[in-house]
Scaffold this active site. Structure first.
Site, PDB file in Angstrom:
ATOM      1  CG  HIS A  65      -0.373  -0.097   2.528  1.00  0.00           C
ATOM      2  ND1 HIS A  65      -0.937  -0.846   3.533  1.00  0.00           N
ATOM      3  CD2 HIS A  65       0.744   0.451   3.063  1.00  0.00           C
ATOM      4  CE1 HIS A  65      -0.194  -0.750   4.617  1.00  0.00           C
ATOM      5  NE2 HIS A  65       0.842   0.031   4.363  1.00  0.00           N
ATOM      6  CD  GLU A  93       1.754 -11.070  -0.212  1.00  0.00           C
ATOM      7  OE1 GLU A  93       0.896 -10.675   0.573  1.00  0.00           O
ATOM      8  OE2 GLU A  93       1.689 -12.215  -0.741  1.00  0.00           O
ATOM      9  CG  HIS A 101      -1.001  -0.423  -8.214  1.00  0.00           C
ATOM     10  ND1 HIS A 101      -2.162  -0.493  -8.936  1.00  0.00           N
ATOM     11  CD2 HIS A 101      -1.367  -0.165  -6.933  1.00  0.00           C
ATOM     12  CE1 HIS A 101      -3.194  -0.295  -8.139  1.00  0.00           C
ATOM     13  NE2 HIS A 101      -2.747  -0.084  -6.899  1.00  0.00           N
ATOM     14  CG  HIS A 144      -1.957   4.249  -4.603  1.00  0.00           C
ATOM     15  ND1 HIS A 144      -3.191   4.601  -5.125  1.00  0.00           N
ATOM     16  CD2 HIS A 144      -1.956   2.888  -4.553  1.00  0.00           C
ATOM     17  CE1 HIS A 144      -3.905   3.497  -5.344  1.00  0.00           C
ATOM     18  NE2 HIS A 144      -3.173   2.442  -5.012  1.00  0.00           N
ATOM     19  CG  HIS A 149      -7.332   1.410  -6.416  1.00  0.00           C
ATOM     20  ND1 HIS A 149      -7.623   0.808  -5.217  1.00  0.00           N
ATOM     21  CD2 HIS A 149      -5.996   1.249  -6.591  1.00  0.00           C
ATOM     22  CE1 HIS A 149      -6.526   0.312  -4.696  1.00  0.00           C
ATOM     23  NE2 HIS A 149      -5.515   0.573  -5.507  1.00  0.00           N
ATOM     24  CG  ASP A 174      -5.393 -16.396 -34.806  1.00  0.00           C
ATOM     25  OD1 ASP A 174      -5.286 -15.147 -34.843  1.00  0.00           O
ATOM     26  OD2 ASP A 174      -4.423 -17.149 -34.946  1.00  0.00           O
ATOM     27  CB  ALA A 205     -11.842 -19.304 -28.205  1.00  0.00           C
TER      28      ALA A 205
END
Lengths: 79, 370
Positions: B83, B101, B119, B123, B129, B234, B236
């Site tokens: 954050h 993490e 990202h 902030h 966001h 191309d 699916a």
């Protein structure tokens, strides 16, 4: 399906809405009149993430809540 | 994009300081990731960043676990990755990374520090966001190759609304394509498929999921759903025979069972029995009644027996021999509730596959609830 949502999921979702959508604990007349702030915040979250806006905690909404993410709130601030 | 109500730095020269390191990466990798993450914003604004090694910088960068003194404790592995705080004195601008993490330099086996940091620095500079799923400031982490990363236009618009554009003469940089808009009437879809009752509409690196009860289709990155899937595909289709979704790009086909890539894939198109000279498949549709899959290639189409896993005899056939009125290039195809839909450019042709009869010509956005 809603049936797969358990109590732990409910409290996880509530905490998520508090953290990222500023859900506050309501008490007093608004609650007694059946106004559910959590449902309002849930709809706000579902709208933000382009989910089906149901106001209820379904598996798609819970899956989105479980995705790794930034810890800053999602409350929309005016552009 | 959104901002923190206009909170911004009143100067263009900012300092940053890396207070400590994660054990996941070498110090050099962390330094490089942080510097490149700041350059993402410097390249499109007048902002310039200088690193300092002691004292208080505008942007203080640190790795910590659980409670770390700012009233916003981290939550262990997963969940919140980092954050940062809006521009202001003190803690303003600072970025904190959750050291529970697994941060990586570039692989998608963990969280790419460069992407998470870029990202968070959004902030630190005043952006909140964005609800654009293609934006860097979208709150959900999604892997993209850091070596080819380009700041999406939504983020460029956001940061330039606060600081203006970069006045320095720099060589023009590639710009990211805008996030496709489902209601763009000129849009040609890359592919359409079903998935257990839902409809998936593919365009660029995204797809929209639409299901009968949904008011609005949900847009998401293909790689969020299938991490090792190709983008800009191309064709699916969903094989209800093998309960898999198959994606086609160039001369290869990928098969997914749930979220997982089936081992052995991608495979060459020839593994399906298509001629080795086939360069791409334009569209594919699974016919529930016959349990055959039709592969559209140029002005022809093939029929594949899903049960026998072989190509049917007597193909290819001309598309316009079976699908009356379909003279253009087929760009996508799928079957839904017994009707067969064949797309050509911005139009969708509704057929009975059994008779080849054309019922209606509709716009691509018909199922996208515009």
């Amino acid at each position: 399906p809603l049936s797969q949502i358990n109590q732990q999921d409910e409290s996880f979702a509530k905490n998520y809405l508090k953290t990222f959508f500023n859900l506050t604990e309501e008490s007093g007349p608004t609650v007694r009149r059946g106004f559910n702030p959590a449902a309002v915040k849930l709809m706000e979250m579902q709208r933000f993430f382009g989910l089906q806006i149901t106001g209820t905690l379904d598996t798609d909404t819970l899956a989105m809540m479980k995705k790794p993410r930034c810890g800053v709130s999602d409350q929309k601030v005016a552009r | 994009f959104s901002t923190f109500g206009g909170f911004k730095w009143e100067k263009n020269s900012l300092t940053y300081r890396i207070e400590n390191y994660t054990p996941d990466m070498s110090a050099a990798e962390v330094d490089d990731s942080i510097e490149r993450a700041l350059q993402v914003w410097a390249q499109v604004t007048p902002l310039r960043f200088t690193r300092i090694y002691n004292g208080i910088a505008d942007i203080m960068i640190s790795f910590s676990r659980q409670a770390h003194g700012d009233g916003y404790p981290f939550d262990g592995p997963g969940g919140t990755l980092a954050h940062a705080f809006a521009p202001s004195t003190g803690i303003g601008g600072d970025a904190h990374f959750d050291d529970d993490e697994d941060f990586t330099f570039s692989s998608n086996r963990g969280y790419v520090l460069f992407l998470v940091a870029a990202h968070e620095f959004g902030h630190s500079l005043g952006l909140s966001h964005s609800d654009d799923p293609g934006a860097l400031m979208y709150p959900i982490y999604s892997f993209s190759n850091p070596e080819t990363f380009v700041l999406p236009q939504d983020d460029v618009n956001g940061i330039q609304s606060l600081y203006g554009a970069n006045e320095d003469p720099v060589e023009p940089r590639p710009t990211a394509p805008p996030t496709p808009n489902a209601c763009d009437s000129t849009m040609t879809l890359d592919a359409v498929a079903t998935l257990r009752g839902e409809m998936l509409f593919f365009k660029d690196s995204f797809f929209w999921r639409s299901y009968p009860q949904s008011a609005t289709p949900q847009q998401t990155r293909i790689t969020n759903f299938w991490p090792n899937a190709p983008v800009n595909i191309d064709a699916a289709y969903e094989s209800q025979q093998s309960d898999r979704v198959l994606l086609f790009k160039g001369r290869q086909v990928w098969a997914f069972s749930g979220y997982d890539l089936v081992s052995g894939y991608p495979k060459p198109l020839s593994s399906l029995g298509l001629p080795k000279t086939t360069k791409k498949v334009d569209a594919a549709l699974y016919d529930v009644a016959s349990r055959k899959t039709l592969f559209f290639v140029g002005s022809n189409y093939y029929s594949y027996d899903e049960a026998k896993e072989t190509m049917d005899e007597g193909f290819p056939k001309r598309v316009d021999e079976t699908f009356s009125g379909m003279s253009g290039k087929v760009t996508a195809a799928f079957q839904y509730r017994g009707f067969t839909y064949v797309y050509s450019g911005p139009y969708m042709f509704e057929y009975s596959l059994r008779s080849g009869r054309l019922f209606r010509v509709l716009r691509n956005s018909y199922f996208l609830r515009c």
